[in-house]
Scaffold this motif. Structure first.
Motif, PDB file in Angstrom:
ATOM      1  N   ALA A 567       0.818  -1.221   0.000  1.00  0.00           N
ATOM      2  CA  ALA A 567       0.000   0.000   0.000  1.00  0.00           C
ATOM      3  C   ALA A 567       0.847   1.265   0.000  1.00  0.00           C
ATOM      4  CB  ALA A 567      -0.929   0.001   1.206  1.00  0.00           C
ATOM      5  N   GLU A 596      -7.202   3.534   1.685  1.00  0.00           N
ATOM      6  CA  GLU A 596      -6.796   4.900   1.352  1.00  0.00           C
ATOM      7  C   GLU A 596      -8.025   5.672   0.887  1.00  0.00           C
ATOM      8  OE1 GLU A 596      -4.074   6.862  -2.126  1.00  0.00           O
ATOM      9  OE2 GLU A 596      -3.131   5.280  -0.897  1.00  0.00           O
ATOM     10  N   GLU A 607     -10.501   5.273  -2.238  1.00  0.00           N
ATOM     11  CA  GLU A 607      -9.706   5.235  -3.462  1.00  0.00           C
ATOM     12  C   GLU A 607      -9.092   3.863  -3.705  1.00  0.00           C
ATOM     13  OE1 GLU A 607      -9.748   7.542  -5.541  1.00  0.00           O
ATOM     14  OE2 GLU A 607     -10.343   9.350  -4.458  1.00  0.00           O
ATOM     15  N   LYS A 608      -8.595   3.253  -2.645  1.00  0.00           N
ATOM     16  CA  LYS A 608      -7.865   2.002  -2.825  1.00  0.00           C
ATOM     17  C   LYS A 608      -7.862   1.203  -1.539  1.00  0.00           C
ATOM     18  CE  LYS A 608      -3.263   0.247  -4.148  1.00  0.00           C
ATOM     19  NZ  LYS A 608      -1.873   0.619  -4.526  1.00  0.00           N
ATOM     20  N   THR A 610      -5.835  -2.226   0.009  1.00  0.00           N
ATOM     21  CA  THR A 610      -4.783  -3.227  -0.157  1.00  0.00           C
ATOM     22  C   THR A 610      -4.958  -4.282   0.924  1.00  0.00           C
ATOM     23  OG1 THR A 610      -3.279  -1.522  -0.988  1.00  0.00           O
ATOM     24  CG2 THR A 610      -2.304  -3.630  -0.319  1.00  0.00           C
ATOM     25  N   GLY A 668     -12.593   2.439  -5.307  1.00  0.00           N
ATOM     26  CA  GLY A 668     -11.784   2.619  -6.496  1.00  0.00           C
ATOM     27  C   GLY A 668     -11.149   1.328  -6.967  1.00  0.00           C
ATOM     28  N   SER A 669     -10.405   0.657  -6.078  1.00  0.00           N
ATOM     29  CA  SER A 669      -9.759  -0.600  -6.450  1.00  0.00           C
ATOM     30  C   SER A 669      -9.448  -1.404  -5.197  1.00  0.00           C
ATOM     31  CB  SER A 669      -8.463  -0.338  -7.232  1.00  0.00           C
ATOM     32  OG  SER A 669      -7.495   0.306  -6.415  1.00  0.00           O
ATOM     33  N   ASP A 671      -6.642  -4.466  -4.155  1.00  0.00           N
ATOM     34  CA  ASP A 671      -5.516  -5.334  -4.494  1.00  0.00           C
ATOM     35  C   ASP A 671      -5.356  -6.363  -3.388  1.00  0.00           C
ATOM     36  OD1 ASP A 671      -4.997  -3.832  -6.766  1.00  0.00           O
ATOM     37  OD2 ASP A 671      -3.552  -2.533  -5.741  1.00  0.00           O
TER      38      ASP A 671
END
Length: 721
Positions: A567, A596, A607-608, A610, A668-669, A671
């Motif tokens: 991250a 995040e 946004e993200k 991880t 957003g995403s 991972d």
């Protein structure tokens, strides 16, 4: 021209003709055996070489219909394109979950309890095929090789189907030899196609909602608007004469009125026209504000000690340089699977057939038998795909199966009856994740270390009063109420945990990740608060509490470091951004997550995310990633916007407009990083959820300074973009 067809009408429905079958399995004593009705079959091979794996765990989207066949196909050296699946029939002895002792799916145990069982079944089948081929070719079994469904020795070659009949007569090995992990070809393969994807894409997959039978009627139930209410009387005159209305009948257990129609819509429409009077003398009549106040009051003096030492902990906190305090409140939550509950029961020559996305046949079979006064062996269960569950399709009462059995009996026991729940029934129907209140008081010493941590919980017990009570409740403590807190792996000095039970006529139930769904939130948000008070980085603060050679701490440390690294923890962010971190162990798996967020015009955008997961051997890495993503999304949707609230005992929410699921635009995403491991597989369906909420809350605090301890966030000062 008008063409009438069902949603599944476009299916071709072609079925391969069954040939000779080789069946491998384990008998009730755990010994390998082959052939015969008294076996527990896992592997079937027809004369065309098609391998059918009998799947003992139902499929609700979590990947068992790929995972279990992968284990068999790996050891069998089958061609993946020739592998099929079939759901196991109801049989508590033959198909029991080795973790539970009865047939059922839950607790993220499907792969964990089946890992060696299914591998050994595949290895045994391979050995018997080798014996049969070697005998026919006149060669030593040691000369044989097997690869992608083909056997060979020298100039001899043949497929599985050529030897299935002969192999069925071979003596199975007493201790089949499984592969060394270094020889795996399918287990751990990154992009192995899921076996259920094609049928779900083209509409061939059958769900309970698709079930039909000749002469079937549809039933819906008019239930009490308040949990625990009992039927006094009803008036169906408003439904008389309505198109498709068949009849209405009061349930003998006074739980409601069964309304029958020739279609789902006609049954629902008729129900809307029926009025009923209810006895609320033993019903839930409180509103949410009162429930919250009562939960918080229970924290003042816990009834039980889950971790003893409250007096010493108080002294340590009182003497600390700083004290951190917070109350947390998490609301009741519905499971809200995309496919609501549905169950069809139809008569057979000897009993009944239950068609359902059945999560716990080990409970469904005897409960239905009890209602219909049948021997359990006369109740067949046809398991089909389930459109989600999150725990709702399995409960100690087998409630919706009992309802379906009552509806079937009230129609005379000769007519197929399909009992359907609407979304409104689902949200108002109880069996919620219970409300939970936490009070955390932490002492921070002058050295920046924790001096004492007092943690108190008030919640409604899931297990008390159920058949599982003796296994889970000890010294008054329902472990599912305190899991993730009472058994934390953080090295916290001066630690105590208290518990009080809130009581209500409403039914509560395990929800995805069970108690971890609220304990993980409180623990990891409080841990960030302690780190802030100590003036330390949240990651470093956690790592210091996980030092040492304890295996659990080492694995928690591993996922924390991996998630932080991937991250970019510690790298600069824009002024309107923030990162939050959380880690949690549940169902023997270890998951850390970093969220995040950005904040624009006061609105928070994720946004993200991880995620790092250590779940032992990742049998199907793509499924593991999907389950982490799904658990994260499900958990975040709940903490962001969801709650079940009450006004005078009646549920305020009715459908997705006011119980909104997570939207694809909300994140957003994601991972996902899987820790390589040779340890036995552990759970993946639930462990992604507990760290998600607190990681988001910690990110929001980092970006805005707002510490969210009351959920859902949208009702407590957080606006989402």
């Amino acid at each position: 021209m008008t063409v009438q067809t069902s949603r599944r009408g476009f299916m071709k429905g072609a079925m391969a003709t069954a040939g000779v079958a080789l069946v491998i399995g384990f008998n009730s004593k755990g010994a390998l055996a082959a052939g015969g009705a008294d076996l527990n079959p896992f592997v079937r091979i027809d004369d065309e070489g098609r391998v059918t794996v009998i799947v003992k765990h139902f499929e609700m989207g979590q990947g068992t219909t790929t995972g279990l066949p992968t284990l068999v196909a790996e050891e069998l050296d089958a061609n993946w394109e020739d592998v099929k699946l079939e759901f196991a029939p109801a049989d508590n002895e033959k198909y029991k979950n080795l973790a539970f002792g009865m047939q059922g799916t839950g607790g993220s145990t499907a792969i964990a309890n089946s890992y060696m069982q299914y591998r050994q079944a595949g290895a045994a089948a391979r050995d018997m095929l080798v014996q049969a081929a070697a005998k026919q070719w006149g060669v030593s079994p040691s000369e044989m090789t097997v690869d992608e469904g083909q056997l060979s020795a020298g100039s001899h070659n043949g497929g599985f189907g050529e030897f299935a009949a002969a192999a069925a007569k071979m003596t199975p090995p007493a201790e089949p030899k499984v592969k060394d992990p270094s020889a795996f070809k399918l287990i751990g393969q990154n992009r192995l196609p899921r076996l259920d994807s094609f049928d779900k894409t083209n509409g061939q997959a059958q769900f309970a909602m698709d079930a039909k039978a000749e002469g079937m009627v549809v039933a819906v139930i008019l239930r009490s608007p308040k949990p625990g209410g009992m039927l006094k009387s009803f008036d169906a005159s408003g439904a008389e004469g309505m198109s498709g209305f068949v009849r209405a009948a009061g349930m003998p257990n006074k739980a409601g009125v069964v309304v029958y129609g020739t279609s789902t819509w006609s049954a629902i429409s008729a129900r809307d026209a029926i009025t009923a009077e209810w006895d609320f003398s033993n019903a839930e009549t409180r509103s949410t504000d009162t429930m919250v106040a009562e939960h918080l009051a229970l924290l003042d003096k816990p009834a039980y000690e889950a971790v003893k030492g409250a007096e010493a902990t108080k002294a340590a906190i009182d003497g600390a340089a700083k004290v951190v305090e917070a109350d947390f409140v998490m609301p009741q939550l519905a499971h809200a699977p995309m496919e609501p509950l549905v169950c069809m029961i139809e008569p057979t020559e000897t009993g009944v057939l239950v068609t359902d996305g059945c999560q716990f046949p080990g409970l469904t079979q005897p409960y239905v038998a009890g209602v219909l006064q049948l021997d359990p062996s006369k109740v067949e269960v046809k398991t089909v795909y389930a459109g989600g569950s999150f725990g709702r399709r399995a409960n100690p009462d087998s409630d919706y199966h009992v309802e379906a059995a009552i509806a079937f009996a009230l129609m005379g026991g000769k007519t197929p009856v399909k009992t359907v729940w609407t979304r409104e029934d689902d949200l108002a129907g109880g069996y919620y994740r219970p409300m939970a209140a936490h009070r955390v008081r932490i002492g921070i010493g002058a050295d920046g270390k924790i001096a004492g941590w007092d943690h108190r919980i008030a919640t409604q017990s899931i297990m008390k009063g159920t058949p599982f009570e003796s296994f889970v409740v000890h010294d008054g403590v329902d472990h599912s109420s305190v899991e993730g807190i009472a058994d934390t792996h953080y090295a916290i000095p001066g630690y105590s945990v208290g518990l009080s039970d809130w009581t209500s006529p409403m039914k509560v139930l395990w929800w995805r990740s069970v108690g971890h769904s609220h304990t993980g939130y409180a623990m990891e948000v409080a841990m960030d608060m302690a780190a802030e008070a100590a003036g330390q980085d949240p990651l470093d603060f956690r790592l210091a509490l996980l030092e040492g050679d304890d295996p659990d701490r080492q694995r928690l440390t591993g996922v924390l470091k991996l998630a932080a690294e991937k991250a970019g923890w510690g790298t600069p962010l824009k002024g309107n951004q923030g990162r939050g971190i959380a880690v949690h162990k549940s169902f023997n798996s270890y998951v850390a997550e970093v969220v995040e967020v950005s904040v624009n015009d006061g609105a928070v955008k994720i946004e993200k995310i991880t995620c790092a997961v250590d779940c032992g051997v990742a049998v199907n890495p793509d499924v593991v990633r999907a389950q982490m993503e799904g658990g994260i999304g499900y958990g975040l949707g709940a903490v962001m916007r969801n709650r079940i609230s009450f006004t005078d005992g009646e549920v305020d929410q009715s459908n997705f407009p006011d119980y909104e699921p997570l939207r694809i635009t909300d994140i957003g995403s994601i991972d996902v990083h899987i820790v390589p491991s040779s340890a036995a597989p552990t759970g993946v369906g639930e462990p992604g959820l507990p760290p998600a909420g607190p990681a988001l809350a910690n990110a929001i605090h980092a970006a805005t300074g707002n510490r969210v301890t009351m959920l859902p966030m949208a009702d407590n000062g957080v606006t989402f973009a």
